[in-house]
Design a protein around this motif. Sequence first.
Motif: not given
Length: 501
Positions: A239-248, A312-321
């Motif tokens: 039943r479980d799903w999750t996500y993370e989104s990033f804006i670059y 790795p995607f957090h380390k890139m410096g997104p402007i929003a998460v």
Amino acid sequence: MEVIAAVAASAIASACQHAVLGSWLANICPQRDYVSELGERLSRNAHIYIPGSDDFATATTRWSAGHNPDVKLVVVPSIENDVAETVKYANELGMPFLALSGGHGAIKTVGRMKGGIQIWLHQLNSVEISEDGTQAKIGGGAKTKEVVDALWAGEKQTVTGLCECTSILGPGLGGGHGILQGHHGLVSDQFLSMNIVLADGSLRTIDESSDLWWAMQGAGHNFGIVTSVTMKIYELITRDWTYESFIYTGDKVEALYEHINEHLMKDGSQPIEILHYSFFFNNPEIDPNNPLIMFFILEEGNMVVNPTYTTPFHKMGPIAVDGEPGIYKDIAEWTSNGKDSPACQKAGMVNYRFPIDVESYNIPAQRQVYDLFASATKETPALNGSFFLFEGFGTQGVKAIPSESTAYPSRSDNLLISPVINYAGDDAELDKKAVELGENLRRILHEATGREEMHTYVNYAYGEETKENMYGYEQWRQDRLLELKNKYDPQRKFSFYAPIA
């Protein structure tokens, strides 16, 4: 003279019996009552809409306002046999016809239908789960959300697309990419049997024993109107799903797609529980000069996306998460593909797509298409609502099906990519700019593959693609499709959606 006049009158009367809406004969023939004539052949709850009515306007409004078919009559079947009767009636009059379910097919070839009958399948939206819980019979007009909700209520699921407002069968007849395809294959790989109205108006049930079955799994729009399909369904994996989104910002293009190649796609072996999804888009409030990149990682079976994938995607410096846990049914809303999202609205905009399937991201090409997308949408502000879509579904289930076993030709590819050129109005110069932009963006990506062949997903096709682009380059595929077309549709009644002949 009296004899000549009588013969002429008789000839005109005979011709008038077969005069179609919009033909020159309509100006001299007594007006036929198409609604009454056809209505007598349809079920009680079927509807017929004529131009000028609100219902007609609703029924004929499509997701893309470009190259729309010329519809003179809309029929809304309430039972499957209504579709058969409508096709027979159209054939008697010599009128073209075109079926519609979700109305998201934006291919320009649908505009070739002139003065025809639209068969709107939205009342055929039932979902019936079998007693043993292994299959479901789904109506030809059922939308993705209707199917997902009905199956979920029974603790079941199947392969469906990301967008809630498209139908199951519209995409499914062209293969149909979907969220669970890593487990089970494409939407069409779930087909067990179907009821189909053929070009002569006959309603038949076919399954894998029919020679037509192969073609219906990838090129099905060319052979009939599927009024219902029986599909495999499955117990919930979780039943479980999750996500993370990033804006670059745009300076992160190279790093982002390098990381996706390295940490997610892994040479075509993306983990089965992971999906990735991104798009270029303009938001002048955040960056008035350049497009931004929205990027999603979705994970099945977790409440938080595994940091192995996200770090790795957090380390890139997104402007929003952003991110949150949820269930399978939340995915469409998370990714802005819910039924109430802007992507699902029929707002009178032109939406042209220029798809290409590839094996991995070519980093220099990603930079090139970003820069071209940025410059074109800046130079032509009317195109500022466009976006550039990159979809990375699981591929294990797709590749497990032998390529030769269905008409869907592109099982070896890993990514579905498509610019969506969006704009308002009916402007020939703007149309030209939009098509030129879409084709150039696709050309850059194709040249970067190093392949002579260009693979294009038929359900996203613009309409200038070749038969080989959409249905495969192997000669045996083209020969087999043509042989089946000549057998089942020799008069080419089904030639308005990505025609093979």
